[in-house]
Design a protein around this motif. Structure first.
Motif, PDB file in Angstrom:
ATOM      1  N   HIS A  66      50.779  78.028 -33.771  1.00  0.00           N
ATOM      2  CA  HIS A  66      49.988  76.933 -34.348  1.00  0.00           C
ATOM      3  C   HIS A  66      50.332  76.692 -35.821  1.00  0.00           C
ATOM      4  O   HIS A  66      49.681  75.908 -36.494  1.00  0.00           O
ATOM      5  N   CYS A  67      51.399  77.308 -36.316  1.00  0.00           N
ATOM      6  CA  CYS A  67      51.915  77.063 -37.662  1.00  0.00           C
ATOM      7  C   CYS A  67      52.143  75.558 -37.832  1.00  0.00           C
ATOM      8  O   CYS A  67      52.654  74.886 -36.932  1.00  0.00           O
ATOM      9  N   LEU A  68      51.741  75.046 -38.977  1.00  0.00           N
ATOM     10  CA  LEU A  68      51.864  73.608 -39.240  1.00  0.00           C
ATOM     11  C   LEU A  68      53.296  73.103 -39.068  1.00  0.00           C
ATOM     12  O   LEU A  68      53.520  72.027 -38.504  1.00  0.00           O
ATOM     13  N   ALA A  69      54.274  73.869 -39.548  1.00  0.00           N
ATOM     14  CA  ALA A  69      55.674  73.440 -39.465  1.00  0.00           C
ATOM     15  C   ALA A  69      56.135  73.275 -38.020  1.00  0.00           C
ATOM     16  O   ALA A  69      56.935  72.388 -37.712  1.00  0.00           O
ATOM     17  N   PHE A  70      55.616  74.100 -37.121  1.00  0.00           N
ATOM     18  CA  PHE A  70      55.974  73.974 -35.707  1.00  0.00           C
ATOM     19  C   PHE A  70      55.409  72.693 -35.096  1.00  0.00           C
ATOM     20  O   PHE A  70      55.798  72.289 -34.004  1.00  0.00           O
ATOM     21  N   HIS A  71      54.477  72.059 -35.801  1.00  0.00           N
ATOM     22  CA  HIS A  71      53.846  70.836 -35.307  1.00  0.00           C
ATOM     23  C   HIS A  71      54.157  69.625 -36.182  1.00  0.00           C
ATOM     24  O   HIS A  71      53.407  68.652 -36.210  1.00  0.00           O
ATOM     25  N   GLY A  72      55.268  69.725 -36.919  1.00  0.00           N
ATOM     26  CA  GLY A  72      55.762  68.583 -37.662  1.00  0.00           C
ATOM     27  C   GLY A  72      55.108  68.330 -39.008  1.00  0.00           C
ATOM     28  O   GLY A  72      55.292  67.268 -39.582  1.00  0.00           O
ATOM     29  N   VAL A  73      54.353  69.286 -39.526  1.00  0.00           N
ATOM     30  CA  VAL A  73      53.702  69.127 -40.825  1.00  0.00           C
ATOM     31  C   VAL A  73      54.425  70.009 -41.839  1.00  0.00           C
ATOM     32  O   VAL A  73      54.588  71.211 -41.621  1.00  0.00           O
ATOM     33  N   GLU A  74      54.849  69.420 -42.927  1.00  0.00           N
ATOM     34  CA  GLU A  74      55.569  70.162 -43.964  1.00  0.00           C
ATOM     35  C   GLU A  74      54.648  71.162 -44.642  1.00  0.00           C
ATOM     36  O   GLU A  74      53.638  70.791 -45.239  1.00  0.00           O
ATOM     37  N   CYS A  75      54.967  72.423 -44.553  1.00  0.00           N
ATOM     38  CA  CYS A  75      54.223  73.497 -45.222  1.00  0.00           C
ATOM     39  C   CYS A  75      55.164  74.682 -45.347  1.00  0.00           C
ATOM     40  O   CYS A  75      55.807  75.077 -44.375  1.00  0.00           O
ATOM     41  N   ARG A  76      55.241  75.223 -46.530  1.00  0.00           N
ATOM     42  CA  ARG A  76      56.094  76.393 -46.762  1.00  0.00           C
ATOM     43  C   ARG A  76      55.348  77.460 -47.552  1.00  0.00           C
ATOM     44  O   ARG A  76      55.950  78.270 -48.251  1.00  0.00           O
ATOM     45  N   SER A  77      54.048  77.453 -47.467  1.00  0.00           N
ATOM     46  CA  SER A  77      53.224  78.373 -48.248  1.00  0.00           C
ATOM     47  C   SER A  77      53.608  79.832 -48.038  1.00  0.00           C
ATOM     48  O   SER A  77      53.739  80.587 -48.993  1.00  0.00           O
ATOM     49  N   ALA A  90      47.208  85.273 -46.884  1.00  0.00           N
ATOM     50  CA  ALA A  90      46.142  84.461 -47.485  1.00  0.00           C
ATOM     51  C   ALA A  90      46.568  83.027 -47.810  1.00  0.00           C
ATOM     52  O   ALA A  90      45.762  82.105 -47.654  1.00  0.00           O
ATOM     53  N   PRO A  91      47.805  82.782 -48.247  1.00  0.00           N
ATOM     54  CA  PRO A  91      48.186  81.404 -48.581  1.00  0.00           C
ATOM     55  C   PRO A  91      48.267  80.449 -47.385  1.00  0.00           C
ATOM     56  O   PRO A  91      48.237  79.243 -47.570  1.00  0.00           O
ATOM     57  N   CYS A  92      48.364  80.970 -46.184  1.00  0.00           N
ATOM     58  CA  CYS A  92      48.494  80.101 -45.015  1.00  0.00           C
ATOM     59  C   CYS A  92      47.204  79.310 -44.821  1.00  0.00           C
ATOM     60  O   CYS A  92      46.134  79.877 -44.619  1.00  0.00           O
ATOM     61  N   PRO A  93      47.296  77.973 -44.866  1.00  0.00           N
ATOM     62  CA  PRO A  93      46.083  77.149 -44.802  1.00  0.00           C
ATOM     63  C   PRO A  93      45.391  77.132 -43.443  1.00  0.00           C
ATOM     64  O   PRO A  93      44.235  76.730 -43.351  1.00  0.00           O
ATOM     65  N   ILE A  94      46.083  77.570 -42.391  1.00  0.00           N
ATOM     66  CA  ILE A  94      45.446  77.530 -41.068  1.00  0.00           C
ATOM     67  C   ILE A  94      45.448  78.891 -40.356  1.00  0.00           C
ATOM     68  O   ILE A  94      45.274  78.961 -39.144  1.00  0.00           O
ATOM     69  N   ASN A  95      45.634  79.948 -41.112  1.00  0.00           N
ATOM     70  CA  ASN A  95      45.612  81.304 -40.541  1.00  0.00           C
ATOM     71  C   ASN A  95      46.620  81.488 -39.403  1.00  0.00           C
ATOM     72  O   ASN A  95      46.302  82.089 -38.377  1.00  0.00           O
ATOM     73  N   ALA A  96      47.826  80.994 -39.607  1.00  0.00           N
ATOM     74  CA  ALA A  96      48.866  81.138 -38.591  1.00  0.00           C
ATOM     75  C   ALA A  96      49.674  82.412 -38.781  1.00  0.00           C
ATOM     76  O   ALA A  96      50.563  82.696 -37.986  1.00  0.00           O
ATOM     77  N   ILE A  97      49.350  83.188 -39.815  1.00  0.00           N
ATOM     78  CA  ILE A  97      50.052  84.444 -40.083  1.00  0.00           C
ATOM     79  C   ILE A  97      49.138  85.593 -39.691  1.00  0.00           C
ATOM     80  O   ILE A  97      47.943  85.581 -39.979  1.00  0.00           O
ATOM     81  N   GLU A  98      49.716  86.563 -39.051  1.00  0.00           N
ATOM     82  CA  GLU A  98      48.979  87.769 -38.697  1.00  0.00           C
ATOM     83  C   GLU A  98      49.862  88.963 -39.030  1.00  0.00           C
ATOM     84  O   GLU A  98      51.088  88.888 -38.905  1.00  0.00           O
ATOM     85  N   ILE A  99      49.261  90.038 -39.467  1.00  0.00           N
ATOM     86  CA  ILE A  99      49.997  91.277 -39.717  1.00  0.00           C
ATOM     87  C   ILE A  99      49.664  92.207 -38.566  1.00  0.00           C
ATOM     88  O   ILE A  99      48.503  92.532 -38.331  1.00  0.00           O
ATOM     89  N   ARG A 100      50.703  92.619 -37.843  1.00  0.00           N
ATOM     90  CA  ARG A 100      50.513  93.402 -36.617  1.00  0.00           C
ATOM     91  C   ARG A 100      51.457  94.603 -36.589  1.00  0.00           C
ATOM     92  O   ARG A 100      52.437  94.633 -37.312  1.00  0.00           O
TER      93      ARG A 100
END
Length: 164
Positions: free
Chosen positions: A98-109, A146-156
């Motif tokens: 659900h990363c914004l970039a995967f859905h065509g929205v420019e984000c490189r946070s 934390a910088p990810c605006p939609i919580n698409a990052i997880e540490i696992r």
């Protein structure tokens, strides 16, 4: 991998239930840790907090781990031990679909905050640059979290991370 916490399950978010212990946590951390909170107090980045049953856990909403070893030096219980042949941290970042970039929205946070340059963006003809994660460079420090605006990052745990 840990099972979902009751709190995460009731909040309807059982997928993000990995409890992150401080770096250098030994295999029997829960048995050794007296829950004295010295590691929490010692952490200069303030990413350690009291979790369920008062055990310390990492919260990357507060910042990133610099692997400064202050938590290890403060631990009187040998629940955190520096060992030369054992990595401080066996966790890595995971970028969800659900990363914004995967859905065509420019984000490189995430990439902008990644000091190890483990997250880079590959240009795509006629589309938005896509994030690529290099697990060999990723330290699992959480700077991208934390910088990810939609919580698409997880540490696992590294054993559960694969590239999208």
């Amino acid at each position: 991998m840990h099972s979902p916490s009751r709190r995460a399950f009731l909040r309807g978010n059982p997928a993000k239930t990995v409890i992150l212990r401080p770096p250098w946590a030994v295999a029997n951390f829960l048995e050794r840790c007296s829950r004295c909170s010295r590691c929490i107090t010692a952490c200069p980045e303030h990413i350690l907090q009291t979790g369920d049953f008062n055990f310390p856990q990492v919260n990357f909403q507060q910042g990133a781990c610099t692997f400064c070893q202050a938590c290890v030096q403060a631990c009187p219980d040998n629940a955190l031990i520096l060992q030369e042949k054992i990595s401080a941290w066996t966790y890595r970042a995971l970028i969800h679909q659900h990363c914004l970039a995967f859905h065509g929205v420019e984000c490189r946070s995430c990439g902008e905050f990644c000091d190890s340059r483990a997250i880079v963006f590959r240009l795509r003809v006629g589309g938005v640059a896509q994030p690529q994660l290099n697990l060999d460079l990723c330290t699992g420090c959480g700077a991208c979290y934390a910088p990810c605006p939609i919580n698409a990052i997880e540490i696992r745990p590294l054993s559960t991370v694969s590239l999208p």
